[in-house]
Design a protein around this motif. Sequence first.
Motif, PDB file in Angstrom:
ATOM      1  N   VAL A  74       0.836  -1.197   0.000  1.00 56.29           N
ATOM      2  CA  VAL A  74       0.000   0.000   0.000  1.00 56.29           C
ATOM      3  C   VAL A  74       0.873   1.250   0.000  1.00 56.29           C
ATOM      4  CG1 VAL A  74      -1.656   1.345   1.344  1.00 56.29           C
ATOM      5  CG2 VAL A  74      -1.958  -1.123   1.103  1.00 56.29           C
ATOM      6  N   ALA A  75       1.939   1.239   0.812  1.00 58.96           N
ATOM      7  CA  ALA A  75       2.832   2.391   0.895  1.00 58.96           C
ATOM      8  C   ALA A  75       3.509   2.652  -0.448  1.00 58.96           C
ATOM      9  CB  ALA A  75       3.871   2.184   1.984  1.00 58.96           C
ATOM     10  N   LEU A  76       3.890   1.591  -1.148  1.00 55.48           N
ATOM     11  CA  LEU A  76       4.548   1.743  -2.440  1.00 55.48           C
ATOM     12  C   LEU A  76       3.602   2.377  -3.455  1.00 55.48           C
ATOM     13  CD1 LEU A  76       7.164   1.200  -3.988  1.00 55.48           C
ATOM     14  CD2 LEU A  76       6.233  -1.023  -4.637  1.00 55.48           C
ATOM     15  N   MET A  77       2.305   2.094  -3.322  1.00 52.51           N
ATOM     16  CA  MET A  77       1.323   2.629  -4.263  1.00 52.51           C
ATOM     17  C   MET A  77       0.960   4.085  -3.955  1.00 52.51           C
ATOM     18  SD  MET A  77       0.886   0.217  -6.405  1.00 52.51           S
ATOM     19  CE  MET A  77      -0.552   0.828  -7.294  1.00 52.51           C
ATOM     20  N   LYS A  78       0.806   4.420  -2.685  1.00 55.09           N
ATOM     21  CA  LYS A  78       0.342   5.778  -2.359  1.00 55.09           C
ATOM     22  C   LYS A  78       1.104   6.446  -1.214  1.00 55.09           C
ATOM     23  CE  LYS A  78      -3.388   4.375   0.796  1.00 55.09           C
ATOM     24  NZ  LYS A  78      -4.839   4.479   1.087  1.00 55.09           N
ATOM     25  N   GLY A  79       2.069   5.781  -0.610  1.00 47.95           N
ATOM     26  CA  GLY A  79       2.852   6.373   0.456  1.00 47.95           C
ATOM     27  C   GLY A  79       2.115   6.408   1.784  1.00 47.95           C
ATOM     28  N   ARG A  80       2.828   6.877   2.805  1.00 47.90           N
ATOM     29  CA  ARG A  80       2.246   7.030   4.133  1.00 47.90           C
ATOM     30  C   ARG A  80       2.348   8.483   4.566  1.00 47.90           C
ATOM     31  NH1 ARG A  80       5.472   2.278   4.960  1.00 47.90           N
ATOM     32  NH2 ARG A  80       4.191   0.428   5.258  1.00 47.90           N
ATOM     33  N   SER A  81       1.424   8.900   5.401  1.00 43.74           N
ATOM     34  CA  SER A  81       1.504  10.224   6.007  1.00 43.74           C
ATOM     35  C   SER A  81       2.521  10.140   7.138  1.00 43.74           C
ATOM     36  CB  SER A  81       0.136  10.650   6.527  1.00 43.74           C
ATOM     37  OG  SER A  81       0.189  11.956   7.052  1.00 43.74           O
ATOM     38  N   ALA A  82       3.638  10.849   6.997  1.00 45.20           N
ATOM     39  CA  ALA A  82       4.740  10.668   7.934  1.00 45.20           C
ATOM     40  C   ALA A  82       5.622  11.899   8.000  1.00 45.20           C
ATOM     41  CB  ALA A  82       5.580   9.453   7.525  1.00 45.20           C
TER      42      ALA A  82
ATOM     43  N   ASP B  74      17.018  18.817   9.755  1.00 48.70           N
ATOM     44  CA  ASP B  74      15.865  19.206   8.949  1.00 48.70           C
ATOM     45  C   ASP B  74      14.664  18.346   9.318  1.00 48.70           C
ATOM     46  OD1 ASP B  74      16.423  16.769   7.720  1.00 48.70           O
ATOM     47  OD2 ASP B  74      17.320  17.677   5.952  1.00 48.70           O
ATOM     48  N   ARG B  75      13.496  18.826   8.929  1.00 53.44           N
ATOM     49  CA  ARG B  75      12.236  18.141   9.225  1.00 53.44           C
ATOM     50  C   ARG B  75      11.314  18.283   8.025  1.00 53.44           C
ATOM     51  NH1 ARG B  75       7.079  19.236  10.879  1.00 53.44           N
ATOM     52  NH2 ARG B  75       6.123  17.757  12.351  1.00 53.44           N
ATOM     53  N   VAL B  76      10.804  17.169   7.545  1.00 49.62           N
ATOM     54  CA  VAL B  76       9.916  17.165   6.386  1.00 49.62           C
ATOM     55  C   VAL B  76       8.685  16.336   6.713  1.00 49.62           C
ATOM     56  CG1 VAL B  76       9.650  16.512   3.963  1.00 49.62           C
ATOM     57  CG2 VAL B  76      11.842  17.400   4.775  1.00 49.62           C
ATOM     58  N   HIS B  77       7.509  16.917   6.556  1.00 47.58           N
ATOM     59  CA  HIS B  77       6.269  16.177   6.749  1.00 47.58           C
ATOM     60  C   HIS B  77       5.539  16.099   5.419  1.00 47.58           C
ATOM     61  CE1 HIS B  77       1.924  15.648   7.572  1.00 47.58           C
ATOM     62  NE2 HIS B  77       2.380  14.794   8.476  1.00 47.58           N
ATOM     63  N   GLY B  78       4.960  14.934   5.136  1.00 48.02           N
ATOM     64  CA  GLY B  78       4.189  14.769   3.916  1.00 48.02           C
ATOM     65  C   GLY B  78       3.040  13.807   4.126  1.00 48.02           C
ATOM     66  N   THR B  79       2.025  13.942   3.302  1.00 51.47           N
ATOM     67  CA  THR B  79       0.892  13.023   3.388  1.00 51.47           C
ATOM     68  C   THR B  79       1.086  11.800   2.506  1.00 51.47           C
ATOM     69  OG1 THR B  79      -0.263  14.281   1.661  1.00 51.47           O
ATOM     70  CG2 THR B  79      -0.730  14.876   3.942  1.00 51.47           C
TER      71      THR B  79
ATOM     72  N   ASN C 121       4.699  14.382  -5.019  1.00 55.73           N
ATOM     73  CA  ASN C 121       5.171  14.127  -6.375  1.00 55.73           C
ATOM     74  C   ASN C 121       6.602  14.596  -6.572  1.00 55.73           C
ATOM     75  OD1 ASN C 121       2.791  12.940  -7.458  1.00 55.73           O
ATOM     76  ND2 ASN C 121       1.842  14.965  -7.595  1.00 55.73           N
ATOM     77  N   ASN C 122       7.357  14.709  -5.460  1.00 55.20           N
ATOM     78  CA  ASN C 122       8.738  15.177  -5.517  1.00 55.20           C
ATOM     79  C   ASN C 122       9.649  14.168  -4.835  1.00 55.20           C
ATOM     80  OD1 ASN C 122       8.269  18.089  -6.564  1.00 55.20           O
ATOM     81  ND2 ASN C 122       6.822  17.887  -4.872  1.00 55.20           N
ATOM     82  N   ASN C 123      10.948  14.407  -4.952  1.00 55.20           N
ATOM     83  CA  ASN C 123      11.915  13.433  -4.462  1.00 55.20           C
ATOM     84  C   ASN C 123      13.012  14.076  -3.632  1.00 55.20           C
ATOM     85  OD1 ASN C 123      11.166  10.803  -6.016  1.00 55.20           O
ATOM     86  ND2 ASN C 123      11.129  12.417  -7.568  1.00 55.20           N
TER      87      ASN C 123
ATOM     88  N   ILE D 160      15.109   9.591  11.205  1.00 57.67           N
ATOM     89  CA  ILE D 160      13.941   8.866  11.686  1.00 57.67           C
ATOM     90  C   ILE D 160      12.755   9.248  10.826  1.00 57.67           C
ATOM     91  CG2 ILE D 160      12.309   8.574  13.594  1.00 57.67           C
ATOM     92  CD1 ILE D 160      14.547   9.129  15.532  1.00 57.67           C
ATOM     93  N   MET D 161      12.035   8.248  10.328  1.00 47.78           N
ATOM     94  CA  MET D 161      10.759   8.489   9.667  1.00 47.78           C
ATOM     95  C   MET D 161       9.666   7.910  10.555  1.00 47.78           C
ATOM     96  SD  MET D 161       8.957   7.091   6.173  1.00 47.78           S
ATOM     97  CE  MET D 161       8.339   5.649   7.065  1.00 47.78           C
ATOM     98  N   ALA D 162       8.777   8.758  11.053  1.00 51.08           N
ATOM     99  CA  ALA D 162       7.701   8.322  11.935  1.00 51.08           C
ATOM    100  C   ALA D 162       6.359   8.560  11.269  1.00 51.08           C
ATOM    101  CB  ALA D 162       7.760   9.068  13.263  1.00 51.08           C
ATOM    102  N   GLN D 163       5.590   7.490  11.086  1.00 52.40           N
ATOM    103  CA  GLN D 163       4.262   7.630  10.511  1.00 52.40           C
ATOM    104  C   GLN D 163       3.372   8.418  11.466  1.00 52.40           C
ATOM    105  OE1 GLN D 163       2.498   3.883   9.456  1.00 52.40           O
ATOM    106  NE2 GLN D 163       0.615   4.800   8.670  1.00 52.40           N
ATOM    107  N   ASP D 164       2.486   9.239  10.895  1.00 52.82           N
ATOM    108  CA  ASP D 164       1.569  10.008  11.728  1.00 52.82           C
ATOM    109  C   ASP D 164       0.816   9.084  12.680  1.00 52.82           C
ATOM    110  OD1 ASP D 164       2.399  12.149  10.266  1.00 52.82           O
ATOM    111  OD2 ASP D 164       0.451  12.614   9.366  1.00 52.82           O
ATOM    112  N   GLY D 165       0.730   9.496  13.929  1.00 49.11           N
ATOM    113  CA  GLY D 165       0.057   8.683  14.938  1.00 49.11           C
ATOM    114  C   GLY D 165       1.018   8.103  15.949  1.00 49.11           C
TER     115      GLY D 165
END
Length: 207
Positions: A37-45, A58-63, A95-97, A106-111
């Motif tokens: 699922v993550a590969l298809m649409k990613g995670r909010s993290a 640095d800190r980056v948040h994305g849906t 849609n960016n890289n 650290i990548m932490a999924q929302d929640g």
Amino acid sequence: MTRQNRTRRICAGVALAVLVGLLSSCALVSKDVDNLVALMKGRSATIVTYNVYAQQLDRVHGTSVDIHRDGTFDSTNADGTTNADSSVLAISVGNNNMTHVGSTMIMAQDGIVDITGQLPATVDLNNTEHGTPLLNYLRQQFRNTWKGTSRTVLVRSQNGSPIAIFGGNEVEYYATDIPKSTLLRIDGKYLLIYRSDYTIYDNILLQ
């Protein structure tokens, strides 16, 4: 339909229902589905990088966030075969890289909640319980495969400076194809730790 065939179908149906139930509760199967699922649409993290002193860089948040090993940087042997050893991360944000390598990340999924303020950054334990290490390791492997257990994760920088503390009732951890990284699932949410020190404790040890 004969009674024998009807009985066989009923037994097969019951067996299938039991198998589906077991697989749906299996942490490894659930992780694979989540990864697809993550590969298809990613995670909010949220992605955060740190220097060796645990200072945020640095800190980056994305849906829609996804992280993979960038195979472009895999080394090649003399015979032409490729090693899956790249430490470079390919990161998709919307849609960016992004590309990252080197510093603690650290990548932490929302929640997922950072509970640093609830526990000390250092731990001093004294356990006098008699145990059987072999059985303990087997039990740990079983719990990690099927459902996880109540655990706390202390994350530190590469020189040991405290960064964050995470905990949950159902915590599992997995190897990844990214060198020097670990993937954890904390109560159904994902935490990727890259190039950092960490210790995972059964919560009962901290009581």
